[in-house]
Scaffold this active site. Structure first.
Site, PDB file in Angstrom:
ATOM      1  N   ASP A 400       0.866  -1.169   0.000  1.00  0.00           N
ATOM      2  CA  ASP A 400       0.000   0.000   0.000  1.00  0.00           C
ATOM      3  C   ASP A 400       0.917   1.238   0.000  1.00  0.00           C
ATOM      4  O   ASP A 400       2.142   1.129   0.078  1.00  0.00           O
ATOM      5  CB  ASP A 400      -0.934  -0.020   1.220  1.00  0.00           C
ATOM      6  CG  ASP A 400      -2.170   0.831   0.988  1.00  0.00           C
ATOM      7  OD1 ASP A 400      -2.124   1.742   0.151  1.00  0.00           O
ATOM      8  OD2 ASP A 400      -3.192   0.599   1.670  1.00  0.00           O
ATOM      9  N   GLU A 572     -11.070   6.389   3.255  1.00  0.00           N
ATOM     10  CA  GLU A 572     -10.091   5.838   4.193  1.00  0.00           C
ATOM     11  C   GLU A 572     -10.250   6.425   5.602  1.00  0.00           C
ATOM     12  O   GLU A 572     -11.367   6.657   6.047  1.00  0.00           O
ATOM     13  CB  GLU A 572      -8.684   6.051   3.647  1.00  0.00           C
ATOM     14  CG  GLU A 572      -8.478   5.376   2.289  1.00  0.00           C
ATOM     15  CD  GLU A 572      -7.027   5.341   1.884  1.00  0.00           C
ATOM     16  OE1 GLU A 572      -6.173   4.982   2.702  1.00  0.00           O
ATOM     17  OE2 GLU A 572      -6.739   5.671   0.725  1.00  0.00           O
TER      18      GLU A 572
HETATM   19  C1  BGC Z   1      -5.094   3.002  -0.072  1.00  0.00           C
HETATM   20  C2  BGC Z   1      -5.108   1.956  -1.158  1.00  0.00           C
HETATM   21  C3  BGC Z   1      -4.921   2.614  -2.504  1.00  0.00           C
HETATM   22  C4  BGC Z   1      -3.641   3.424  -2.488  1.00  0.00           C
HETATM   23  C5  BGC Z   1      -3.339   4.098  -3.810  1.00  0.00           C
HETATM   24  C6  BGC Z   1      -3.907   3.941  -0.194  1.00  0.00           C
HETATM   25  O1  BGC Z   1      -3.997   5.009   0.669  1.00  0.00           O
HETATM   26  O2  BGC Z   1      -5.093   2.367   1.182  1.00  0.00           O
HETATM   27  O3  BGC Z   1      -6.308   1.239  -1.108  1.00  0.00           O
HETATM   28  O4  BGC Z   1      -4.908   1.650  -3.494  1.00  0.00           O
HETATM   29  O5  BGC Z   1      -3.748   4.422  -1.506  1.00  0.00           O
HETATM   30  O6  BGC Z   1      -4.143   5.171  -4.055  1.00  0.00           O
END
Ligand code: BGC
Length: 682
Positions: A400, A572
């Site tokens: 991630d 998030e």
């Molecule tokens: C998220 C992921 C995402 C990544 C890229 C992260 O903050 O947890 O799910 O794919 O960012 O944008």
């Protein structure tokens, strides 16, 4: 036969009907082996007899095998789509005698039936040879470069240093804006640079296309996963993902960070809407449908054009304990600590990945959360022993966002533990040097072989964007599928006095914070990370209802008041909430006013989670959970006026009180406001 046709014939040797499969004969026509060491045919388990009746019992009989058999592996407690090991009793059964969700019967899989899973054997001999040949020509530095994913590098850097992938984060701005043409110009330049690098290894270009090509304007935006889970229709989810792949590939993008197959338990999490269900079996089914839609129905590289999927976040994402987030002050659950034993992690946090792995999932993103205090990004138990070893995952593992550095204990420990590609927002150049200097060559060779094999299987060598496809972005045909997904995702929670469907002749007043808000309809991950659907094209609920009813300007004039209560977009940890009382008080006030004025009142909820409504139920006659439906508001109107009779069933239990934010099927004394699987019709 075309190149693509040959690939399909070679790698997808047979099709296995998901549940009650008879398996298939030896698939290894090119000398490859079945992903899970099965010899085919050894499928266990009966089809989980059709579910009906209260409480359902789709978990059904003991099926632990998946396609081609032997998916269960040796570790036990791993369910595939056969059912057991998934949810506790009564998982998806639906309530009140509605027929159950995903049990299937007589050898067909999935709620809608006909959902099939290819048995994919890969890497093919051709791709293995290609990877081996390239590996023999690469310098250590070039190998290490394949293991990094760079955020918006310069085109010149891509040509000279050849990183394995380039990506756009949720908030990445493009100099030319978010139009498909701007994306295409940007990505084309990177593709060209990869082709012009010393060995001509193609780049992967990754974006979070998690509900359509959601970073490009004008694309169809599908419902977020929480709504798709309510459809119980894997064939539809596969079709939505196929369209997503097409609209994404039309801009040159070859990789998406999805589907998210997290089984989410706590409604305070800001990512509940990205979770198909609290039920691991349903989640696995929908996640696999999405993978097949994205990559191609016969496996990686068989789409028209397909892209590489990246299921996330492995493993156990969604089960972190509240209060343990590593992202304060906003974070409560996100990137927290998953305090469960291994059997539980397998049951809820690994099982959903199994059928997708069997179907040739190209990549997996390791979670940036912790498991009993230890970073998953540097867990060799989870990545190397379980995922690559026991489960035989042939694709590659990506981190991630900056996770190796931020929480994984550093680049070297993460790579040594099994990470193949690092997602880095800064200093990816330094990461190349670090990997080359400090990671054992055998580990580097394994990682690079995996990455090259995926690129080869996906057909990326020599691939160029097809300029003709750009016209299909947001086409009427694609929007029609979006509309169907909206229709099927809505859940009718209450319909006192049969107020729904609304007569098309009725005078309707539409109000509430979500009535005219495309942004609230689309939610997070729309154009930008935290979500701004107002920048794209779609139909609001108010606009949609105006087409099919007589809309009036004041509540007083109306026979029926439709009030759209809504959350504002988030993503998030920024969406973590201490309370699930997330709907605006002003919207509840409108309900009370309409009710007091003697109107028929219909409450429509736009939310990324089941929100607290128990105390307000009597203020409206009808309650409809519309989740985050995306751009196609017509689908909501279709259900409200009866052009489509509701079929959606809850994918997550709906809490009765604030104390029930973590209420899930199988809990002792389970007593939510609406149970998993609940959904009325008329
Ligand atoms: C998220 C992921 C995402 C990544 C890229 C992260 O903050 O947890 O799910 O794919 O960012 O944008």
């Amino acid at each position: 036969m075309t190149r693509r046709g040959k690939r399909i014939a070679r790698r997808a040797a047979c099709i296995v009907v998901l549940l009650g499969s008879t398996g298939c004969g030896s698939a290894a026509s090119d000398g490859g082996q079945l992903p899970f060491g099965g010899t085919g045919g050894a499928t266990a388990g009966s089809a989980g007899a059709a579910t009906s009746g209260s409480g359902g019992s789709q978990a059904g009989s003991a099926a632990t095998a998946g396609a081609g058999g032997a998916v269960a592996g040796s570790g036990g407690a791993i369910a595939s789509l056969g059912g057991a090991g998934g949810m506790s009793d009564g998982g998806l059964g639906g309530s009140g005698g509605q027929s159950g969700a995903s049990g299937g019967s007589s050898g067909t899989a999935g709620a809608a039936g006909g959902f099939t899973l290819p048995t994919v054997t890969w890497p093919s001999a051709m791709c293995q040879a290609k990877a081996a040949d390239l590996l023999s020509k690469m310098t250590l530095q070039e190998k290490a470069a394949q293991m990094v994913m760079a955020l918006s590098p310069t085109v010149e850097e891509v040509k000279s240093m050849a990183p394995g992938a380039v990506f756009a984060g949720g908030s990445t701005m493009l100099p030319g804006g978010y139009s498909p043409a701007s994306w295409a110009t940007t990505v084309d330049a990177y593709i060209q640079a990869g082709a012009e690098s010393r060995l001509g290894i193609p780049i992967l270009y990754g974006v979070d296309a998690v509900h359509g090509n959601n970073k490009a304007t004008g694309a169809v935006i599908f419902p977020h996963n929480i709504g798709l889970g309510c459809t119980r229709d894997p064939a539809l989810v596969q079709e939505a993902a196929r369209i997503t792949a097409l609209e994404v590939a039309a801009t040159g993008v070859s990789w998406t960070f999805g589907p998210m197959v997290s089984v989410s338990f706590d409604d305070r999490w800001g990512r509940v809407y990205e979770s198909f269900s609290e039920d691991p079996t349903l989640t696995g089914q929908m996640g696999t449908a999405a993978v097949l839609g994205l990559q191609g129905a016969m496996g990686l590289g068989t789409g028209q054009p397909g892209i590489v999927a990246c299921a996330k976040h492995f493993a156990g994402d969604g089960q972190a304990t509240a209060g343990t987030s590593s992202k304060p002050p906003n974070g409560i659950i996100d990137r927290g600590d998953i305090k469960v034993d291994e059997a539980t992690l397998r049951k809820f946090g690994i099982a959903p990945y199994l059928p997708a792995i069997a179907a040739g999932l190209g990549s997996i993103m390791v979670s940036d959360a912790r498991w009993n205090g230890a970073s998953l990004t540097s867990s060799s138990r989870v990545m190397t022993e379980i995922l690559k070893g026991e489960l035989g995952f042939k694709g590659f593992i990506a981190t991630d966002w900056n996770a190796a550095i931020d929480s994984g204990g550093g680049i070297v420990p993460s790579v040594n533990a099994g990470v193949d590609m690092l997602m880095l927002s800064t200093n990816w150049q330094g990461a190349i040097t670090t990997i080359a200097a400090s990671v054992p060559v055998a580990r580097i060779n394994d990682a690079v072989s995996r990455i090259l094999a995926v690129k080869c299987e996906a057909g990326l060598f020599g691939w160029k964007r097809d300029p003709a496809l750009i016209a299909s972005i947001g086409s009427a045909e694609h929007r029609a599928v979006g509309r169907r997904a909206v229709q099927e995702s809505l859940v009718l929670l209450q319909n006192t006095g049969g107020v729904l469907p609304i007569a098309k002749t009725a005078k309707v007043w539409v109000g509430g914070s979500g009535a005219t808000s495309l942004a609230n309809q689309c939610g997070g991950w729309t154009i930008n990370w935290q979500g701004d659907g107002s920048l794209t094209t779609g139909t609001t609920i108010s606009q949609a209802l105006a087409k099919v009813t007589t809309q009036v300007n004041t509540m007083t004039q109306a026979d029926v008041a439709v009030i759209v209560l809504s959350e504002t977009p988030y993503a998030e940890f920024n969406g973590d909430r201490a309370s699930i009382d997330t709907l605006p008080p002003a919207d509840f006030t409108l309900l009370t006013q309409a009710h007091a004025a003697g109107k028929k009142v219909v409450a429509v909820i736009l939310s990324g989670r089941p929100a607290l409504i128990a105390d307000h139920l009597s203020s409206a006659d009808a309650w409809v959970a519309a989740w985050l439906p995306g751009t196609e508001g017509d689908g909501v109107a279709d259900v409200l006026v009866g052009s489509y009779k509701p079929t959606g069933k809850l994918s997550h239990s709906w809490p009765r009180t604030q104390a029930q934010t973590n209420v899930n099927i199988g809990d002792p004394g389970y007593n939510p406001l609406f149970a998993l699987g609940f959904g009325l019709s008329y």
